[in-house]
Design a protein around this motif. Structure first.
Motif: not given
Length: 417
Positions: A4-6, A92-99
């Motif tokens: 997660h990021c702002d 390298e990979r898949g990932f989920i990023l929240g914001y």
């Protein structure tokens, strides 16, 4: 792995870099991502043969000084994971990023129009040729013809010449009168006068456009209409670009309203979706100067620094006037709609000719009848072409927004499971 990021900024061109730097002083946790291997976007594209301007290098250095800015290059958006999260993939990979907040700085791509022979090896976009050369494509000694519309033609020619190519002709479809009017207004933006003088080429011709690329197994020459006559030039490369199309797929997928071909924004660069902003060429083409100021306004707005954002409004108006002048001066002539022959491919991925599409009633009908727009590029090339040729409005994108590994798509199942 979820994170997660702002503030998430998609696109690390001039607008995205400016947005990140504007927001950085707030202390927000910022992620700046781009699918290219290095920041800069298309206009500041890096590569073995690239010559980055001082502004690009300064922005890179400034990004490195802020520990709260995480730069993720080589990372692309695959899908919307949830209202405030994206499914991403890197090498390298898949990932989920929240914001919490998001700024779209997804830039633009070339508008390519079909004409006989445009699928021959040796034919590229004007910006595409630039990118290939910067990536180390050898062009020394090759004869090059560049055609289409707008200042990108001159920039592409300059890159080709700097790397040893012989630019035989730059065919601009706009009239001499229109281009002269544009040049007469350039003193309002003094640095653009210097750029125009520096890019001038004796092979530049107005009232001129491509008719046909000639050759069997690869490009051997080009046929041009120049004023009232037809000319043929032997060449090894033909680069055509008919303006730029804002990259709005992600914005549309997020539910952001469009204004014509671009993402609609308010005075704070806010989109129709709360907490989501857009800046740069995804809101309309206007060059790096407009992108930089829009990016800064979006960055300040996203972290609540509205006074600093408001202070940049006059500068944005200044560069918006340039963008408006550019758009009027290099509007495409309707004559370009007559370039395709019945057997000219419009959708290159699915081998769909012009004659098949001419009998369809719209984009959905064309997909059902011919699979137009359903190939690898998902309509990114043929969609804008069909919009120009037939007036069709492209349908909103469907996930995945870019090719992805199965393992990446399974991240969505892990999140819902």
């Amino acid at each position: 792995m979820n994170a997660h990021c702002d503030l998430l900024i998609v696109g690390a061109g001039p607008a995205g870099m400016a947005a990140a730097l504007a927001a950085a002083a707030s202390g927000a946790r910022i992620v700046l991502l781009d699918d290219n291997p290095a920041p800069g976007g298309q206009i500041w594209r890096d590569g073995p043969q690239a010559h980055l301007p001082p502004a690009a290098l300064q922005h890179r250095e400034a990004l490195e000084e802020h520990t709260n800015i995480e730069l993720r290059c080589g990372t692309r958006v695959v899908a919307i994971a949830s209202p405030n999260a994206l499914l991403l993939e890197d090498a390298e990979r898949g990932f989920i990023l929240g914001y919490d907040k998001l700024i779209l700085c997804t830039g633009a791509r070339e508008r390519l129009l079909p004409f006989p022979g445009w699928t021959l090896p040796g034919v590229t976009g004007a910006g595409g040729l630039q990118a290939l050369i910067k990536g180390n494509l050898p062009v020394a000694g090759e004869r090059v013809v560049i055609a289409g519309s707008g200042p990108l033609l001159l920039a592409s020619a300059a890159t080709a010449k700097r790397n040893g190519a012989r630019v035989l002709r730059i065919a601009e479809q706009a009239s001499w009168r229109t281009v002269a009017g544009f040049m007469a207004r350039l003193p309002q933006w003094p640095n653009k006068v210097a750029q125009a003088v520096g890019l001038f080429d004796p092979g530049y011709r107005c009232d001129s456009h491509v008719l046909e690329a000639l050759g069997q197994d690869r490009l051997e020459g080009v046929r041009l209409r120049q004023g009232g006559k037809v000319v043929e030039l032997a060449c090894e490369r033909l680069a055509c670009g008919f303006g730029l199309i804002p990259n709005t797929q992600l914005g549309q997928a997020l539910g952001c309203r469009l204004d014509g071909e671009a993402i609609a924004v308010d005075a704070w660069q806010g989109t129709s979706r709360a907490g989501h902003y857009a800046a740069g060429e995804c809101t309309g083409f206007g060059g790096s100067e407009r992108a930089l100021v829009e990016g800064a306004i979006a960055g300040y707005s996203a972290v609540g620094e509205r006074e600093r954002a408001h202070a940049l409004w006059p500068k944005r108006r200044h560069w918006q006037r340039f963008a408006d002048t550019l758009e009027r001066s290099f509007a495409l002539t309707p004559a370009l709609k007559t370039l395709p022959h019945p057997d000219t491919l419009v959708c290159r991925c699915e081998d769909v000719p012009y004659a098949t599409l001419a009998g369809c009633n719209g984009w959905v009908d064309a997909k059902l009848a011919s699979r137009c727009g359903m190939g690898a590029c998902q309509g990114r090339i043929c969609g804008p072409a069909a919009q120009f040729l037939f007036g069709w409005q492209p349908t909103p994108p469907r996930p995945p927004l870019s090719p992805a590994r199965i393992e990446t798509l399974l991240c969505l199942e892990d999140r819902t499971g």
